[in-house]
Design a protein around this motif. Sequence first.
Motif, PDB file in Angstrom:
ATOM      1  N   GLY A 310       0.840  -1.185   0.000  1.00  0.00           N
ATOM      2  CA  GLY A 310       0.000   0.000   0.000  1.00  0.00           C
ATOM      3  C   GLY A 310       0.875   1.235   0.000  1.00  0.00           C
ATOM      4  O   GLY A 310       1.680   1.418   0.913  1.00  0.00           O
ATOM      5  N   GLN A 311       0.743   2.053  -1.023  1.00  0.00           N
ATOM      6  CA  GLN A 311       1.530   3.277  -1.109  1.00  0.00           C
ATOM      7  C   GLN A 311       0.684   4.376  -1.722  1.00  0.00           C
ATOM      8  O   GLN A 311       0.236   4.269  -2.861  1.00  0.00           O
ATOM      9  CB  GLN A 311       2.791   3.066  -1.953  1.00  0.00           C
ATOM     10  N   GLU A 312       0.475   5.445  -0.942  1.00  0.00           N
ATOM     11  CA  GLU A 312      -0.267   6.588  -1.459  1.00  0.00           C
ATOM     12  C   GLU A 312       0.631   7.458  -2.325  1.00  0.00           C
ATOM     13  O   GLU A 312       1.848   7.504  -2.146  1.00  0.00           O
ATOM     14  CB  GLU A 312      -0.836   7.416  -0.314  1.00  0.00           C
ATOM     15  N   GLU A 339      -5.695   3.957   1.872  1.00  0.00           N
ATOM     16  CA  GLU A 339      -4.943   4.687   0.848  1.00  0.00           C
ATOM     17  C   GLU A 339      -5.764   5.827   0.260  1.00  0.00           C
ATOM     18  O   GLU A 339      -5.220   6.902  -0.035  1.00  0.00           O
ATOM     19  CB  GLU A 339      -4.481   3.723  -0.250  1.00  0.00           C
ATOM     20  N   LEU A 340      -7.048   5.622   0.104  1.00  0.00           N
ATOM     21  CA  LEU A 340      -7.912   6.688  -0.398  1.00  0.00           C
ATOM     22  C   LEU A 340      -7.968   7.857   0.587  1.00  0.00           C
ATOM     23  O   LEU A 340      -7.970   9.029   0.182  1.00  0.00           O
ATOM     24  CB  LEU A 340      -9.312   6.133  -0.661  1.00  0.00           C
ATOM     25  N   ALA A 341      -7.989   7.561   1.885  1.00  0.00           N
ATOM     26  CA  ALA A 341      -8.039   8.620   2.902  1.00  0.00           C
ATOM     27  C   ALA A 341      -6.840   9.558   2.795  1.00  0.00           C
ATOM     28  O   ALA A 341      -6.935  10.749   3.124  1.00  0.00           O
ATOM     29  CB  ALA A 341      -8.104   8.006   4.297  1.00  0.00           C
ATOM     30  N   HIS A 342      -5.713   9.050   2.325  1.00  0.00           N
ATOM     31  CA  HIS A 342      -4.523   9.891   2.199  1.00  0.00           C
ATOM     32  C   HIS A 342      -4.706  11.022   1.186  1.00  0.00           C
ATOM     33  O   HIS A 342      -3.938  11.993   1.204  1.00  0.00           O
ATOM     34  CB  HIS A 342      -3.318   9.046   1.799  1.00  0.00           C
ATOM     35  N   GLN A 343      -5.678  10.911   0.301  1.00  0.00           N
ATOM     36  CA  GLN A 343      -5.897  12.003  -0.644  1.00  0.00           C
ATOM     37  C   GLN A 343      -6.318  13.282   0.077  1.00  0.00           C
ATOM     38  O   GLN A 343      -6.114  14.384  -0.432  1.00  0.00           O
ATOM     39  CB  GLN A 343      -6.929  11.602  -1.697  1.00  0.00           C
ATOM     40  N   TRP A 344      -6.886  13.138   1.265  1.00  0.00           N
ATOM     41  CA  TRP A 344      -7.185  14.295   2.109  1.00  0.00           C
ATOM     42  C   TRP A 344      -6.086  14.496   3.150  1.00  0.00           C
ATOM     43  O   TRP A 344      -5.512  15.572   3.247  1.00  0.00           O
ATOM     44  CB  TRP A 344      -8.538  14.101   2.802  1.00  0.00           C
ATOM     45  N   PHE A 366      -7.439   5.545  11.123  1.00  0.00           N
ATOM     46  CA  PHE A 366      -8.718   5.751  11.792  1.00  0.00           C
ATOM     47  C   PHE A 366      -9.855   5.876  10.775  1.00  0.00           C
ATOM     48  O   PHE A 366     -10.937   5.300  10.964  1.00  0.00           O
ATOM     49  CB  PHE A 366      -8.681   7.002  12.663  1.00  0.00           C
ATOM     50  N   MET A 367      -9.623   6.631   9.699  1.00  0.00           N
ATOM     51  CA  MET A 367     -10.692   6.848   8.730  1.00  0.00           C
ATOM     52  C   MET A 367     -11.079   5.554   8.026  1.00  0.00           C
ATOM     53  O   MET A 367     -12.252   5.339   7.711  1.00  0.00           O
ATOM     54  CB  MET A 367     -10.266   7.897   7.708  1.00  0.00           C
ATOM     55  N   SER A 368     -10.115   4.687   7.788  1.00  0.00           N
ATOM     56  CA  SER A 368     -10.464   3.398   7.178  1.00  0.00           C
ATOM     57  C   SER A 368     -11.322   2.573   8.133  1.00  0.00           C
ATOM     58  O   SER A 368     -12.274   1.900   7.712  1.00  0.00           O
ATOM     59  CB  SER A 368      -9.198   2.633   6.782  1.00  0.00           C
ATOM     60  N   ASN A 369     -11.023   2.640   9.433  1.00  0.00           N
ATOM     61  CA  ASN A 369     -11.862   1.938  10.421  1.00  0.00           C
ATOM     62  C   ASN A 369     -13.244   2.563  10.533  1.00  0.00           C
ATOM     63  O   ASN A 369     -14.256   1.864  10.684  1.00  0.00           O
ATOM     64  CB  ASN A 369     -11.172   1.932  11.782  1.00  0.00           C
ATOM     65  N   ALA A 370     -13.288   3.904  10.475  1.00  0.00           N
ATOM     66  CA  ALA A 370     -14.589   4.584  10.532  1.00  0.00           C
ATOM     67  C   ALA A 370     -15.436   4.223   9.319  1.00  0.00           C
ATOM     68  O   ALA A 370     -16.670   4.076   9.419  1.00  0.00           O
ATOM     69  CB  ALA A 370     -14.381   6.090  10.623  1.00  0.00           C
TER      70      ALA A 370
END
Length: 483
Positions: A310-312, A339-344, A366-370
């Motif tokens: 996984g690499q953003e 990885e998608l959360a890293h766009q923010w 955290f956002m992936s868990n949320a």
Amino acid sequence: MPATCWLGEENKNLVPGDRIAARVYTTLVYRSPLEGMKGVLIRIRFPSPLGDILSCMSLRNRLYRILCCVLCALSPVGAMAQSTHYSVKLVPDFERHVLLGDETIEFQANAGEVEWQKQAGLHIVASKAAKGAVTVAKQLVTVRVLSAGRHSVRFKFEAAAGRGIKWFEDNAGLATAFYCETWMVCDNSPGQRATLQLELVVPFKHLPQGASGFRAVGPGRRGKEWAGDDGHHFVFEQDDPVQTYLLSFGIARLEVAMDGRYSIYAQRMGANNVAFAKTADAYAFLRSAASIDPMNPHYTQAFLPGPSMGQEAAGMALMSQDDLSDLLDKDDVQLMAHELAHQWWGVTVGIRSWSDFWLNEGFAEFMSNAYIEMHQGRAAYNQKIVELQGRMRKLREEGKDRPLHWEKWKDAHEALGPIPYVKGALFLERLRTELGDEIFWRGIGLYTSGNARRLVDSSDFEQAMEKASGRDLKTIFDEAVYH
């Protein structure tokens, strides 16, 4: 240089050694002379004992002393360069496992020395500065410029396999990750951002069955593609400045599918409609949490050969074909959402230094868990938190616990590790429990939208959460972030 200064509270009734005395800071906002930069926020944090001394001064004296320090720091002792644009052309040699590079860096600087980083395996074979002299060391490139203004320097090099480059077995391609200094000369500090044009050329020779089917995937906007005498050319452009650790790319035999703002590159596409639907669902959740669109309007996921990864990157993420299978067959959405959360949290909002790497990785975890909570239910979320708590206990038992804001991390390699991910995610869960969902998510939106396209540290997040909650959160942040 027009400036506005603001100093925090008076710190009355405190004695030297109190935590807040060590956090006296000033913020200087000024319009940068660098082209394309509308303004730069500079925050200087004075640790003890200087913080203790400052806390005992009058407000007027504090402002005077700190402003002198700031102006001194901004004085042209060195060249004070900002790498404004990288133009990089890379040709992989699949037989020797090296990248052949041709790079031009355009930058603004005062007279003096400008430094960039490279790894020891990147061998520069030619260099030329238009208005200066180039010195190449094992892991450093220095350019002495003779006058202030816009400058450029060009390098030709060979980049051998090293930290940050993975060559797949059987000449199946390659992937790069995080350490840009492995495949280009760059400033790898989080405090420096730049734009990029990346041209990747897949040669026809030394490839089983030729170059047919090979594609490149890179950061930013997908540009021109063409077949030349030397191979297939793929161009990618990142028009908004980002940190150089967000410039990763991959090359492999890949199919491509597009659906609106999303692209998927994969060895076997399979049920791509399901992958697009899951990505769009996670995107909608994260966009709602952030309260703003990400910096890059288009998002690409590349599923490459080899084991899970996984690499953003800016507008893009590199994962593996196995990860795509898990997403489709097992509904394992965590890596995709992380990885998608890293766009923010990582691209749109960037960290000022490695000291606050948790603002990237803790947020993404955290956002992936949320998102899992929204997608699979509260029980699935609770299970993820229990797993994180178990990992944190083990880290403490092994003596690996560290503050989230940890100034002893000097570079990316030191910053990487489980603490920013695990402890960062658990701190966000603690804040959510303490503040309640409504206030917590309001604070996340304030923090993200208020710092878009800016560099941040832990104090920026603390201020946003205090504004959202109307509470003094110093005690919580002291305990969980700074100690």
